[in-house]
Structure formats: C-alpha cells, structure tokens
Write a protein that holds these residues in place. Sequence first.
Motif, mmCIF file in Angstrom:
data_model
loop_
_atom_site.group_PDB
_atom_site.id
_atom_site.type_symbol
_atom_site.label_atom_id
_atom_site.label_comp_id
_atom_site.label_asym_id
_atom_site.label_seq_id
_atom_site.Cartn_x
_atom_site.Cartn_y
_atom_site.Cartn_z
ATOM 1 N N ILE A 3 44.560 -14.331 32.622
ATOM 2 C CA ILE A 3 43.564 -12.978 31.443
ATOM 3 C C ILE A 3 44.055 -13.485 30.347
ATOM 4 O O ILE A 3 45.445 -13.924 30.445
ATOM 5 C CB ILE A 3 44.351 -12.106 32.237
ATOM 6 N N PHE A 4 43.666 -13.231 29.043
ATOM 7 C CA PHE A 4 43.911 -13.264 27.980
ATOM 8 C C PHE A 4 43.957 -12.319 27.200
ATOM 9 O O PHE A 4 43.141 -11.208 27.618
ATOM 10 C CB PHE A 4 43.633 -14.216 26.869
ATOM 11 N N ASP A 5 45.395 -12.033 26.366
ATOM 12 C CA ASP A 5 45.596 -11.257 24.936
ATOM 13 C C ASP A 5 44.743 -11.496 24.270
ATOM 14 O O ASP A 5 45.350 -12.349 23.237
ATOM 15 C CB ASP A 5 46.941 -10.059 25.224
ATOM 16 N N TYR A 6 44.285 -10.701 23.454
ATOM 17 C CA TYR A 6 43.538 -10.992 21.808
ATOM 18 C C TYR A 6 43.785 -9.711 21.706
ATOM 19 O O TYR A 6 44.060 -8.640 21.604
ATOM 20 C CB TYR A 6 42.059 -10.790 22.448
ATOM 21 N N HIS A 7 44.047 -9.944 19.681
ATOM 22 C CA HIS A 7 43.903 -9.034 18.679
ATOM 23 C C HIS A 7 42.880 -9.535 17.723
ATOM 24 O O HIS A 7 42.728 -10.648 17.455
ATOM 25 C CB HIS A 7 45.137 -9.110 17.835
ATOM 26 N N ASP A 10 38.837 -7.722 12.677
ATOM 27 C CA ASP A 10 38.757 -7.041 11.706
ATOM 28 C C ASP A 10 38.942 -5.692 11.359
ATOM 29 O O ASP A 10 38.757 -4.915 11.339
ATOM 30 C CB ASP A 10 37.313 -7.347 12.106
ATOM 31 N N CYS A 11 38.860 -4.881 13.612
ATOM 32 C CA CYS A 11 38.912 -3.981 13.531
ATOM 33 C C CYS A 11 40.649 -3.459 14.278
ATOM 34 O O CYS A 11 40.582 -1.955 14.725
ATOM 35 C CB CYS A 11 37.951 -3.420 14.093
ATOM 36 N N ASP A 12 41.402 -4.412 14.249
ATOM 37 C CA ASP A 12 42.467 -3.893 14.272
ATOM 38 C C ASP A 12 42.539 -3.479 16.125
ATOM 39 O O ASP A 12 43.964 -2.797 16.527
ATOM 40 C CB ASP A 12 43.688 -2.758 13.579
ATOM 41 N N ALA A 13 42.174 -4.165 16.748
ATOM 42 C CA ALA A 13 41.778 -3.514 18.372
ATOM 43 C C ALA A 13 42.995 -4.848 19.092
ATOM 44 O O ALA A 13 42.600 -5.902 18.785
ATOM 45 C CB ALA A 13 40.666 -3.585 19.211
ATOM 46 N N GLY A 14 43.090 -3.833 19.748
ATOM 47 C CA GLY A 14 44.122 -5.384 20.848
ATOM 48 C C GLY A 14 43.743 -4.769 22.586
ATOM 49 O O GLY A 14 42.689 -4.108 23.058
ATOM 50 N N PHE A 15 43.407 -5.993 22.296
ATOM 51 C CA PHE A 15 42.259 -5.970 24.193
ATOM 52 C C PHE A 15 43.285 -7.275 25.332
ATOM 53 O O PHE A 15 43.399 -8.432 24.671
ATOM 54 C CB PHE A 15 40.891 -5.744 24.632
ATOM 55 N N GLU A 16 42.665 -7.193 26.673
ATOM 56 C CA GLU A 16 42.944 -8.433 27.265
ATOM 57 C C GLU A 16 41.236 -8.694 27.751
ATOM 58 O O GLU A 16 40.846 -8.004 28.191
ATOM 59 C CB GLU A 16 43.611 -8.010 28.206
ATOM 60 N N LEU A 17 41.162 -9.755 27.661
ATOM 61 C CA LEU A 17 40.119 -10.808 29.197
ATOM 62 C C LEU A 17 40.112 -11.640 29.791
ATOM 63 O O LEU A 17 41.022 -12.230 29.571
ATOM 64 C CB LEU A 17 39.225 -11.306 27.399
ATOM 65 N N LEU A 18 39.463 -11.331 30.755
ATOM 66 C CA LEU A 18 39.495 -12.509 31.694
ATOM 67 C C LEU A 18 38.065 -13.640 31.103
ATOM 68 O O LEU A 18 37.235 -13.571 31.527
ATOM 69 C CB LEU A 18 39.242 -12.419 32.828
ATOM 70 N N THR A 19 38.532 -14.961 30.887
ATOM 71 C CA THR A 19 37.939 -16.020 30.212
ATOM 72 C C THR A 19 38.086 -17.536 30.300
ATOM 73 O O THR A 19 39.434 -17.429 30.642
ATOM 74 C CB THR A 19 37.990 -15.450 28.353
ATOM 75 N N SER A 21 39.508 -20.220 28.897
ATOM 76 C CA SER A 21 40.112 -20.949 28.152
ATOM 77 C C SER A 21 39.140 -21.992 26.678
ATOM 78 O O SER A 21 39.583 -20.899 25.869
ATOM 79 C CB SER A 21 41.682 -21.954 28.261
ATOM 80 N N SER A 22 37.674 -21.755 27.165
ATOM 81 C CA SER A 22 37.284 -22.817 26.243
ATOM 82 C C SER A 22 36.383 -22.077 25.254
ATOM 83 O O SER A 22 35.059 -22.059 24.713
ATOM 84 C CB SER A 22 36.823 -23.752 27.255
ATOM 85 N N THR A 23 36.174 -20.237 26.010
ATOM 86 C CA THR A 23 34.960 -19.596 25.833
ATOM 87 C C THR A 23 36.421 -18.446 24.179
ATOM 88 O O THR A 23 36.857 -18.488 24.023
ATOM 89 C CB THR A 23 35.147 -18.525 26.907
ATOM 90 N N ILE A 24 34.610 -19.080 23.471
ATOM 91 C CA ILE A 24 35.436 -17.549 22.192
ATOM 92 C C ILE A 24 35.214 -16.325 22.336
ATOM 93 O O ILE A 24 33.608 -15.931 22.359
ATOM 94 C CB ILE A 24 35.163 -18.354 20.726
ATOM 95 N N PRO A 25 35.726 -15.229 22.807
ATOM 96 C CA PRO A 25 34.633 -13.948 23.343
ATOM 97 C C PRO A 25 34.742 -13.330 21.837
ATOM 98 O O PRO A 25 35.186 -14.053 20.866
ATOM 99 C CB PRO A 25 35.825 -13.322 23.650
ATOM 100 N N ASN A 26 33.656 -12.221 22.169
ATOM 101 C CA ASN A 26 33.591 -10.795 21.105
ATOM 102 C C ASN A 26 34.438 -10.152 21.405
ATOM 103 O O ASN A 26 35.138 -9.778 22.597
ATOM 104 C CB ASN A 26 32.267 -10.816 21.030
ATOM 105 N N CYS A 27 35.128 -8.945 19.984
ATOM 106 C CA CYS A 27 35.786 -7.992 20.396
ATOM 107 C C CYS A 27 34.498 -6.905 20.751
ATOM 108 O O CYS A 27 33.686 -6.918 20.284
ATOM 109 C CB CYS A 27 36.014 -7.970 18.770
ATOM 110 N N PRO A 28 35.587 -5.860 22.144
ATOM 111 C CA PRO A 28 34.981 -5.183 22.394
ATOM 112 C C PRO A 28 34.186 -3.916 22.039
ATOM 113 O O PRO A 28 33.345 -3.459 21.828
ATOM 114 C CB PRO A 28 35.368 -5.032 23.600
ATOM 115 N N GLN A 29 34.968 -4.261 20.994
ATOM 116 C CA GLN A 29 35.222 -2.263 19.985
ATOM 117 C C GLN A 29 34.099 -2.877 19.132
ATOM 118 O O GLN A 29 33.063 -2.177 18.054
ATOM 119 C CB GLN A 29 36.225 -2.267 19.731
#
Length: 76
Positions: A3-7, A10-19, A21-29
């Motif tokens: 589980i990685f924490d991300y910031h 662009d929209c200043d959202a903070g979230f965590e995702l189960l990804t 390490s090579s995957t570049i996720p999208n912001c859920p907001q």
Amino acid sequence: MPIFDYHCCDCDAGFELLTMSSTIPNCPQCGSQHLEKQLSRVAAPSHSTGLMARGRAQAAKEGHLSNFSPAERKTR
C-alpha cells in the motif's frame, strides 16, 4: 502488493492505494497522474492487555461481541 500513500499535485488530495511499484495510478478525485509518493506512517500493533481489556469491556457494555472469540461469546 504494498500500500502506497500518494499526494496529488493538481487537486491536493491525499490517498493510499494498493498498487505494484511499477504502476502509475490515477488520482481518484481528479484523474491526474501528477502524483508524489509519500512516506507512510507505520502503526505499531497494540498488544497492551490493559487496552484490550478496556476495549472488550466497552464493546460488551455496548452489546458488540465481534472482538470476542467464539468461546468467549458463549459465556456472555
């Protein structure tokens, strides 16, 4: 997968995702991929018998038996 924490920059959202390490996720907001990986805080496991006893007493008082073992539920 960790589980990685991300910031989101662009929209200043903070979230965590189960990804992976090579995957570049999208912001859920906002859907942006302009993200910064954050340091995650580690939560130490609580093994204090006093804390557990108080939690169980409070749960029993409120009628919640989910944190008791099946053998303990029969005696309540």
